[in-house]
Design a protein around this motif. Structure first.
Motif, mmCIF file in Angstrom:
data_model
loop_
_atom_site.group_PDB
_atom_site.id
_atom_site.type_symbol
_atom_site.label_atom_id
_atom_site.label_comp_id
_atom_site.label_asym_id
_atom_site.label_seq_id
_atom_site.Cartn_x
_atom_site.Cartn_y
_atom_site.Cartn_z
ATOM 1 N N ARG A 135 0.838 -1.196 0.000
ATOM 2 C CA ARG A 135 0.000 0.000 0.000
ATOM 3 C C ARG A 135 0.875 1.249 0.000
ATOM 4 N NH1 ARG A 135 -5.165 0.991 0.663
ATOM 5 N NH2 ARG A 135 -5.877 2.960 1.543
ATOM 6 N N GLU A 136 0.390 2.323 -0.629
ATOM 7 C CA GLU A 136 1.134 3.573 -0.682
ATOM 8 C C GLU A 136 0.665 4.529 0.421
ATOM 9 O OE1 GLU A 136 3.655 3.742 -2.552
ATOM 10 O OE2 GLU A 136 3.220 1.924 -3.684
ATOM 11 N N TYR A 137 1.609 5.331 0.930
ATOM 12 C CA TYR A 137 1.330 6.257 2.022
ATOM 13 C C TYR A 137 1.878 7.637 1.700
ATOM 14 C CZ TYR A 137 0.083 2.216 4.880
ATOM 15 O OH TYR A 137 -0.520 1.089 5.365
ATOM 16 N N ILE A 138 1.159 8.663 2.155
ATOM 17 C CA ILE A 138 1.625 10.049 2.104
ATOM 18 C C ILE A 138 1.650 10.546 3.543
ATOM 19 C CG2 ILE A 138 1.224 12.363 1.196
ATOM 20 C CD1 ILE A 138 -0.407 11.037 -1.067
ATOM 21 N N LEU A 139 2.855 10.710 4.096
ATOM 22 C CA LEU A 139 3.037 11.075 5.500
ATOM 23 C C LEU A 139 3.252 12.578 5.588
ATOM 24 C CD1 LEU A 139 5.567 8.227 6.401
ATOM 25 C CD2 LEU A 139 3.082 8.155 6.578
ATOM 26 N N CYS A 140 2.276 13.281 6.133
ATOM 27 C CA CYS A 140 2.297 14.741 6.181
ATOM 28 C C CYS A 140 2.441 15.223 7.616
ATOM 29 C CB CYS A 140 0.991 15.306 5.616
ATOM 30 S SG CYS A 140 0.558 14.736 3.970
ATOM 31 N N GLY A 141 3.302 16.198 7.823
ATOM 32 C CA GLY A 141 3.348 16.763 9.162
ATOM 33 C C GLY A 141 4.673 17.349 9.556
ATOM 34 N N THR A 142 4.762 17.628 10.849
ATOM 35 C CA THR A 142 5.931 18.261 11.439
ATOM 36 C C THR A 142 6.849 17.188 12.013
ATOM 37 O OG1 THR A 142 4.641 20.227 11.987
ATOM 38 C CG2 THR A 142 6.725 19.943 13.138
ATOM 39 N N TRP A 143 8.007 17.023 11.403
ATOM 40 C CA TRP A 143 8.997 16.065 11.893
ATOM 41 C C TRP A 143 9.934 16.723 12.908
ATOM 42 C CZ3 TRP A 143 9.983 11.035 9.327
ATOM 43 C CH2 TRP A 143 8.960 10.694 8.425
ATOM 44 N N ASN A 144 9.902 18.054 13.009
ATOM 45 C CA ASN A 144 10.723 18.814 13.964
ATOM 46 C C ASN A 144 12.210 18.517 13.825
ATOM 47 O OD1 ASN A 144 9.104 20.653 15.472
ATOM 48 N ND2 ASN A 144 8.086 18.914 16.443
ATOM 49 N N ILE A 145 12.641 18.285 12.583
ATOM 50 C CA ILE A 145 14.058 18.075 12.273
ATOM 51 C C ILE A 145 14.364 18.766 10.948
ATOM 52 C CG2 ILE A 145 15.885 16.393 11.795
ATOM 53 C CD1 ILE A 145 14.156 14.305 13.305
ATOM 54 N N ALA A 146 15.377 19.608 10.923
ATOM 55 C CA ALA A 146 15.904 20.143 9.676
ATOM 56 C C ALA A 146 16.953 19.152 9.166
ATOM 57 C CB ALA A 146 16.528 21.519 9.893
ATOM 58 N N HIS A 147 16.698 18.555 8.023
ATOM 59 C CA HIS A 147 17.505 17.427 7.575
ATOM 60 C C HIS A 147 18.905 17.840 7.129
ATOM 61 C CE1 HIS A 147 18.094 13.971 4.459
ATOM 62 N NE2 HIS A 147 18.765 13.754 5.573
ATOM 63 N N LYS A 148 18.983 18.747 6.175
ATOM 64 C CA LYS A 148 20.262 19.141 5.580
ATOM 65 C C LYS A 148 20.602 20.581 5.971
ATOM 66 C CE LYS A 148 20.816 15.378 2.978
ATOM 67 N NZ LYS A 148 21.960 14.446 3.119
ATOM 68 N N THR A 149 21.841 20.966 5.700
ATOM 69 C CA THR A 149 22.247 22.337 6.007
ATOM 70 C C THR A 149 21.424 23.358 5.225
ATOM 71 O OG1 THR A 149 24.008 22.207 4.348
ATOM 72 C CG2 THR A 149 24.602 21.676 6.616
ATOM 73 N N ILE A 150 20.926 22.996 4.045
ATOM 74 C CA ILE A 150 20.118 23.952 3.279
ATOM 75 C C ILE A 150 18.716 24.100 3.870
ATOM 76 C CG2 ILE A 150 21.363 23.588 1.133
ATOM 77 C CD1 ILE A 150 19.036 21.875 0.168
ATOM 78 N N ASP A 151 18.382 23.283 4.853
ATOM 79 C CA ASP A 151 17.060 23.342 5.465
ATOM 80 C C ASP A 151 17.014 24.232 6.697
ATOM 81 O OD1 ASP A 151 15.925 21.531 3.611
ATOM 82 O OD2 ASP A 151 16.795 19.858 4.719
ATOM 83 N N LEU A 152 18.080 24.965 6.951
ATOM 84 C CA LEU A 152 18.159 25.800 8.156
ATOM 85 C C LEU A 152 19.020 27.021 7.872
ATOM 86 C CD1 LEU A 152 17.856 26.366 11.199
ATOM 87 C CD2 LEU A 152 19.683 24.713 11.603
ATOM 88 N N ALA A 153 18.467 28.211 8.078
ATOM 89 C CA ALA A 153 19.237 29.438 7.892
ATOM 90 C C ALA A 153 20.352 29.515 8.940
ATOM 91 C CB ALA A 153 18.318 30.656 8.001
ATOM 92 N N HIS A 154 21.536 29.928 8.517
ATOM 93 C CA HIS A 154 22.681 30.074 9.427
ATOM 94 C C HIS A 154 22.922 28.777 10.200
ATOM 95 C CE1 HIS A 154 22.295 34.277 8.385
ATOM 96 N NE2 HIS A 154 21.116 34.339 8.941
ATOM 97 N N TRP A 155 22.923 27.673 9.484
ATOM 98 C CA TRP A 155 22.972 26.348 10.108
ATOM 99 C C TRP A 155 24.191 26.163 11.000
ATOM 100 C CZ3 TRP A 155 27.195 23.340 9.248
ATOM 101 C CH2 TRP A 155 28.000 23.664 8.153
ATOM 102 N N ALA A 156 25.313 26.811 10.699
ATOM 103 C CA ALA A 156 26.535 26.626 11.487
ATOM 104 C C ALA A 156 26.349 27.084 12.931
ATOM 105 C CB ALA A 156 27.702 27.367 10.836
#
Length: 253
Positions: A135-156
């Motif tokens: 079966r196929e699933y579409i998981l929508c919501g808040t994972w509360n994790i920025a995955h990559k450095t491009i997913d967070l401003a001023h990640w450093a």
């Protein structure tokens, strides 16, 4: 098919800031909401059935925290409440609407690091089983994790901060790596500067100039990868610190 997902961070405040008007304008097939912070049995009709939708909700046992919901234009074949483990179900973190060929999930990950890590352990087991289902699933919501450095401003400046800790990002690596799931937004937008969460809701600065995080996702299995047609964040919707994530799929209900 158009699916929207939004962390309202308290549905009463979001309604005061225009949530119901926004829903009426979207013409989405399914709208997943997270962080209700209210008991759905206290909702008036406008919240239970906004603009032609049927609402389904899973409340947290504790007052004033979490809770998830799904608004559906077409009534699902079935609704699944929770995942069968206490932290998820008692805190109102997972709700699933089943249609003929796929399911849509509204999901909210805990924020507190220790609670999040406990949840991740059990959620990984669920995702592992899910990856083997036909079966196929579409998981929508808040994972509360920025995955990559491009997913967070001023990640450093945020290394080691909850939401960007190495172990949290490693979990997302597993989700989008060995487990085979697809980050729908990144199928469409590969560059940085796209965020779904800004800590200061009432700031005078436009969201494009604030420090943002990409914490909200729509996640699918590899068989749905080719159905992803468009994805965007509605930064003009300011009824929550989170902005709606909207994805269009070449899928019939």
């Amino acid at each position: 098919m158009k699916i929207a997902s939004i962390n309202v961070n308290g549905i009463r405040g979001a309604v005061e800031r225009g949530l119901l008007d926004w829903i009426a304008e979207q013409d989405a097939d399914v709208i997943c909401i997270q962080n209700l912070k209210e008991k759905s049995f206290e909702f008036e009709e406008a919240l239970l059935y906004p603009s032609g939708y049927e609402g389904y909700f899973l409340d947290a046992e504790e007052d004033g925290v979490s809770g998830v919901g799904i608004y559906c234009k077409q009534i699902p074949k079935a609704i699944m409440y929770g995942l069968g483990f206490e932290q998820c179900d008692n805190e109102g973190r997972f709700l699933q609407a089943d249609y003929d060929k796929f399911s849509v999930v509204s999901f909210l990950m805990p924020e507190e690091p220790h609670a999040k890590q406990r949840f991740i352990t059990q959620y990984t087991e669920y995702l592992t089983k899910l990856s083997r289902k036909r079966r196929e699933y579409i998981l929508c919501g808040t994972w509360n994790i920025a995955h990559k450095t491009i997913d967070l401003a001023h990640w450093a400046d945020y290394q080691g901060t909850p939401g960007f800790r190495p172990e949290e990002r490693a979990f997302m690596d597993q989700v989008f790596g060995p487990l085979g799931f697809i980050d729908t937004f990144r199928e469409i937008k590969r560059d940085g500067g796209h965020y779904t969460y800004w800590p200061k809701l009432d700031s005078d600065l436009p969201r494009q100039r604030q420090d943002g995080w990409r914490l909200d996702y729509q996640v699918v299995g590899p068989n749905l990868q080719r159905t992803i047609k468009n994805a965007w964040v509605d930064t003009n919707a300011t009824f929550s610190e989170h902005a709606p994530l909207i994805v269009e799929y070449d899928l019939p209900l």
